[in-house]
Design a protein around this motif. Structure first.
Motif, PDB file in Angstrom:
ATOM      1  N   MET A  23       0.850  -1.183   0.000  1.00 45.19           N
ATOM      2  CA  MET A  23       0.000   0.000   0.000  1.00 45.19           C
ATOM      3  C   MET A  23       0.893   1.243   0.000  1.00 45.19           C
ATOM      4  SD  MET A  23      -3.401   0.517   0.056  1.00 45.19           S
ATOM      5  CE  MET A  23      -3.732  -1.209   0.289  1.00 45.19           C
ATOM      6  N   ASN A  24       0.678   2.114  -0.952  1.00 46.91           N
ATOM      7  CA  ASN A  24       1.484   3.316  -1.094  1.00 46.91           C
ATOM      8  C   ASN A  24       0.848   4.467  -0.305  1.00 46.91           C
ATOM      9  OD1 ASN A  24       3.223   5.306  -1.953  1.00 46.91           O
ATOM     10  ND2 ASN A  24       2.468   5.358  -4.044  1.00 46.91           N
ATOM     11  N   ILE A  25       1.590   4.996   0.672  1.00 50.57           N
ATOM     12  CA  ILE A  25       1.118   6.125   1.485  1.00 50.57           C
ATOM     13  C   ILE A  25       2.252   7.152   1.555  1.00 50.57           C
ATOM     14  CG2 ILE A  25       0.173   6.831   3.720  1.00 50.57           C
ATOM     15  CD1 ILE A  25      -0.718   3.871   4.079  1.00 50.57           C
ATOM     16  N   PRO A  26       2.296   8.071   0.568  1.00 50.91           N
ATOM     17  CA  PRO A  26       3.391   9.046   0.526  1.00 50.91           C
ATOM     18  C   PRO A  26       3.483   9.905   1.790  1.00 50.91           C
ATOM     19  CG  PRO A  26       2.210   9.026  -1.563  1.00 50.91           C
ATOM     20  CD  PRO A  26       1.414   8.191  -0.595  1.00 50.91           C
ATOM     21  N   GLN A  27       4.720  10.171   2.202  1.00 51.07           N
ATOM     22  CA  GLN A  27       4.988  10.944   3.412  1.00 51.07           C
ATOM     23  C   GLN A  27       4.646  12.431   3.267  1.00 51.07           C
ATOM     24  OE1 GLN A  27       6.263   9.716   6.425  1.00 51.07           O
ATOM     25  NE2 GLN A  27       5.887   7.715   5.523  1.00 51.07           N
ATOM     26  N   ASN A  28       4.666  12.952   2.042  1.00 47.48           N
ATOM     27  CA  ASN A  28       4.519  14.396   1.838  1.00 47.48           C
ATOM     28  C   ASN A  28       3.066  14.856   1.733  1.00 47.48           C
ATOM     29  OD1 ASN A  28       4.273  13.037  -0.686  1.00 47.48           O
ATOM     30  ND2 ASN A  28       4.697  14.938  -1.775  1.00 47.48           N
ATOM     31  N   LEU A  29       2.117  13.973   1.963  1.00 45.36           N
ATOM     32  CA  LEU A  29       0.701  14.319   1.833  1.00 45.36           C
ATOM     33  C   LEU A  29       0.006  14.325   3.185  1.00 45.36           C
ATOM     34  CD1 LEU A  29      -0.184  12.066  -1.247  1.00 45.36           C
ATOM     35  CD2 LEU A  29       0.574  14.447  -1.248  1.00 45.36           C
ATOM     36  N   LYS A  30      -1.182  14.936   3.212  1.00 43.88           N
ATOM     37  CA  LYS A  30      -2.071  14.889   4.375  1.00 43.88           C
ATOM     38  C   LYS A  30      -3.261  14.014   3.993  1.00 43.88           C
ATOM     39  CE  LYS A  30      -0.298  17.863   7.355  1.00 43.88           C
ATOM     40  NZ  LYS A  30      -0.122  17.514   8.751  1.00 43.88           N
ATOM     41  N   GLU A  60       0.512  23.092  -2.097  1.00 46.95           N
ATOM     42  CA  GLU A  60       1.506  23.890  -2.819  1.00 46.95           C
ATOM     43  C   GLU A  60       1.158  25.360  -2.591  1.00 46.95           C
ATOM     44  OE1 GLU A  60       1.546  22.562  -6.902  1.00 46.95           O
ATOM     45  OE2 GLU A  60       2.139  20.536  -6.328  1.00 46.95           O
ATOM     46  N   GLY A  61       1.655  25.912  -1.473  1.00 46.50           N
ATOM     47  CA  GLY A  61       1.312  27.282  -1.085  1.00 46.50           C
ATOM     48  C   GLY A  61      -0.117  27.313  -0.557  1.00 46.50           C
ATOM     49  N   GLU A  62      -0.979  28.153  -1.163  1.00 43.19           N
ATOM     50  CA  GLU A  62      -2.384  28.221  -0.750  1.00 43.19           C
ATOM     51  C   GLU A  62      -3.279  27.362  -1.640  1.00 43.19           C
ATOM     52  OE1 GLU A  62      -3.710  32.233  -0.275  1.00 43.19           O
ATOM     53  OE2 GLU A  62      -2.128  32.695   1.164  1.00 43.19           O
ATOM     54  N   VAL A  63      -2.652  26.693  -2.601  1.00 43.04           N
ATOM     55  CA  VAL A  63      -3.368  25.807  -3.516  1.00 43.04           C
ATOM     56  C   VAL A  63      -3.055  24.377  -3.109  1.00 43.04           C
ATOM     57  CG1 VAL A  63      -3.477  25.057  -5.933  1.00 43.04           C
ATOM     58  CG2 VAL A  63      -3.330  27.486  -5.389  1.00 43.04           C
ATOM     59  N   ALA A  64      -4.003  23.479  -3.333  1.00 42.81           N
ATOM     60  CA  ALA A  64      -3.772  22.074  -3.009  1.00 42.81           C
ATOM     61  C   ALA A  64      -4.454  21.189  -4.035  1.00 42.81           C
ATOM     62  CB  ALA A  64      -4.298  21.759  -1.611  1.00 42.81           C
ATOM     63  N   TYR A  65      -3.866  20.033  -4.241  1.00 43.22           N
ATOM     64  CA  TYR A  65      -4.458  19.005  -5.091  1.00 43.22           C
ATOM     65  C   TYR A  65      -5.116  17.987  -4.181  1.00 43.22           C
ATOM     66  CZ  TYR A  65      -1.962  20.927  -9.048  1.00 43.22           C
ATOM     67  OH  TYR A  65      -1.508  21.766 -10.036  1.00 43.22           O
ATOM     68  N   VAL A  66      -6.242  17.435  -4.642  1.00 43.52           N
ATOM     69  CA  VAL A  66      -7.010  16.468  -3.853  1.00 43.52           C
ATOM     70  C   VAL A  66      -7.276  15.241  -4.719  1.00 43.52           C
ATOM     71  CG1 VAL A  66      -9.175  16.045  -2.616  1.00 43.52           C
ATOM     72  CG2 VAL A  66      -8.143  18.333  -2.570  1.00 43.52           C
ATOM     73  N   GLY A  67      -7.148  14.080  -4.101  1.00 42.57           N
ATOM     74  CA  GLY A  67      -7.479  12.822  -4.772  1.00 42.57           C
ATOM     75  C   GLY A  67      -7.866  11.806  -3.730  1.00 42.57           C
ATOM     76  N   ILE A  68      -8.055  10.570  -4.155  1.00 43.80           N
ATOM     77  CA  ILE A  68      -8.336   9.518  -3.179  1.00 43.80           C
ATOM     78  C   ILE A  68      -7.074   8.680  -2.991  1.00 43.80           C
ATOM     79  CG2 ILE A  68     -10.803   9.469  -3.689  1.00 43.80           C
ATOM     80  CD1 ILE A  68     -10.294   6.720  -5.089  1.00 43.80           C
ATOM     81  N   THR A  69      -6.973   8.070  -1.835  1.00 43.53           N
ATOM     82  CA  THR A  69      -5.774   7.320  -1.491  1.00 43.53           C
ATOM     83  C   THR A  69      -5.698   5.994  -2.237  1.00 43.53           C
ATOM     84  OG1 THR A  69      -6.830   6.178   0.361  1.00 43.53           O
ATOM     85  CG2 THR A  69      -5.790   8.312   0.837  1.00 43.53           C
ATOM     86  N   ASP A  70      -4.508   5.436  -2.228  1.00 42.12           N
ATOM     87  CA  ASP A  70      -4.278   4.116  -2.812  1.00 42.12           C
ATOM     88  C   ASP A  70      -5.196   3.091  -2.128  1.00 42.12           C
ATOM     89  OD1 ASP A  70      -3.009   2.236  -4.469  1.00 42.12           O
ATOM     90  OD2 ASP A  70      -1.434   1.839  -2.996  1.00 42.12           O
ATOM     91  N   TYR A  71      -5.330   3.212  -0.815  1.00 45.03           N
ATOM     92  CA  TYR A  71      -6.221   2.317  -0.062  1.00 45.03           C
ATOM     93  C   TYR A  71      -7.658   2.435  -0.581  1.00 45.03           C
ATOM     94  CZ  TYR A  71      -8.955   0.479   3.837  1.00 45.03           C
ATOM     95  OH  TYR A  71      -9.862  -0.228   4.603  1.00 45.03           O
ATOM     96  N   ALA A  72      -8.137   3.663  -0.768  1.00 48.43           N
ATOM     97  CA  ALA A  72      -9.511   3.882  -1.220  1.00 48.43           C
ATOM     98  C   ALA A  72      -9.736   3.322  -2.617  1.00 48.43           C
ATOM     99  CB  ALA A  72      -9.851   5.371  -1.194  1.00 48.43           C
ATOM    100  N   GLN A  73      -8.809   3.583  -3.542  1.00 51.22           N
ATOM    101  CA  GLN A  73      -9.001   3.068  -4.898  1.00 51.22           C
ATOM    102  C   GLN A  73      -8.977   1.552  -4.904  1.00 51.22           C
ATOM    103  OE1 GLN A  73      -6.953   1.368  -7.215  1.00 51.22           O
ATOM    104  NE2 GLN A  73      -5.158   1.277  -5.903  1.00 51.22           N
ATOM    105  N   HIS A  74      -8.146   0.959  -4.033  1.00 45.94           N
ATOM    106  CA  HIS A  74      -8.088  -0.508  -3.934  1.00 45.94           C
ATOM    107  C   HIS A  74      -9.422  -1.068  -3.414  1.00 45.94           C
ATOM    108  CE1 HIS A  74      -6.313  -4.456  -3.355  1.00 45.94           C
ATOM    109  NE2 HIS A  74      -6.838  -4.462  -2.145  1.00 45.94           N
ATOM    110  N   GLU A  75      -9.979  -0.412  -2.406  1.00 42.52           N
ATOM    111  CA  GLU A  75     -11.257  -0.854  -1.837  1.00 42.52           C
ATOM    112  C   GLU A  75     -12.415  -0.683  -2.827  1.00 42.52           C
ATOM    113  OE1 GLU A  75     -11.921  -2.262   1.429  1.00 42.52           O
ATOM    114  OE2 GLU A  75      -9.775  -2.586   1.107  1.00 42.52           O
ATOM    115  N   LEU A  76     -12.392   0.394  -3.605  1.00 43.24           N
ATOM    116  CA  LEU A  76     -13.457   0.643  -4.581  1.00 43.24           C
ATOM    117  C   LEU A  76     -13.398  -0.317  -5.762  1.00 43.24           C
ATOM    118  CD1 LEU A  76     -13.423   4.533  -4.694  1.00 43.24           C
ATOM    119  CD2 LEU A  76     -15.321   3.111  -3.898  1.00 43.24           C
ATOM    120  N   GLY A  77     -12.212  -0.700  -6.164  1.00 45.15           N
ATOM    121  CA  GLY A  77     -12.055  -1.539  -7.352  1.00 45.15           C
ATOM    122  C   GLY A  77     -11.912  -0.668  -8.593  1.00 45.15           C
ATOM    123  N   ASP A  78     -12.242  -1.230  -9.738  1.00 46.13           N
ATOM    124  CA  ASP A  78     -12.053  -0.533 -11.012  1.00 46.13           C
ATOM    125  C   ASP A  78     -12.940   0.697 -11.108  1.00 46.13           C
ATOM    126  OD1 ASP A  78     -10.186  -2.411 -11.822  1.00 46.13           O
ATOM    127  OD2 ASP A  78     -11.671  -3.654 -12.855  1.00 46.13           O
TER     128      ASP A  78
END
Length: 126
Positions: A1-8, A19-37
């Motif tokens: 399971m990939n859990i990068p150290q530089n993320l919240k 990245e400053g006052e801007v941020a990127y949002v996605g779902i975690t590796d764990y979440a995508q694995h649980e959801l499936g395709d």
């Protein structure tokens, strides 16, 4: 399971890359694995200001549909347009090309309440 150290990480399994006052949002590796395709991502909140934990869209996998929730308050600046043709990139690269939205955070300090990689690892029981 990939859990990068530089993320919240949120309890709803979204990640936040600041990245400053801007941020990127996605779902975690764990979440995508649980959801499936993952077959479809629906985000119709571009340009809207949303509070932390408020749904900004939904994600559809072969067997289920789940809400996507804001990890912090902010304005949705951009939706990852490449997901329209390739939602599966969330499965293959959840922390890279599989990012979902870019936001302008209302208060950068809100991110302090999110989990770091070590806390998230414990949260998901690894």
């Amino acid at each position: 399971m990939n859990i990068p150290q530089n993320l919240k990480y949120s309890e709803d399994h979204e990640w936040l890359r600041i990245e400053g006052e801007v941020a990127y949002v996605g779902i975690t590796d764990y979440a995508q694995h649980e959801l499936g395709d993952i077959v479809y991502v629906d985000v119709d909140t571009e340009g809207e200001e949303l509070e932390a934990k408020e749904a900004f869209g939904s994600i559809e996998a072969v067997k289920t549909v789940s809400d996507l929730c804001m990890p912090v308050s902010g304005k949705v600046l951009e939706v990852n347009a490449s997901l329209e043709d390739n939602a599966a990139s969330i499965n293959s690269a959840p922390y890279g090309e599989g990012w979902i939205i870019k936001i302008e955070m209302t208060d950068v300090k809100e991110a302090d309440a999110l989990m770091d990689a070590e806390a998230y690892t414990k949260y998901i029981g690894l």
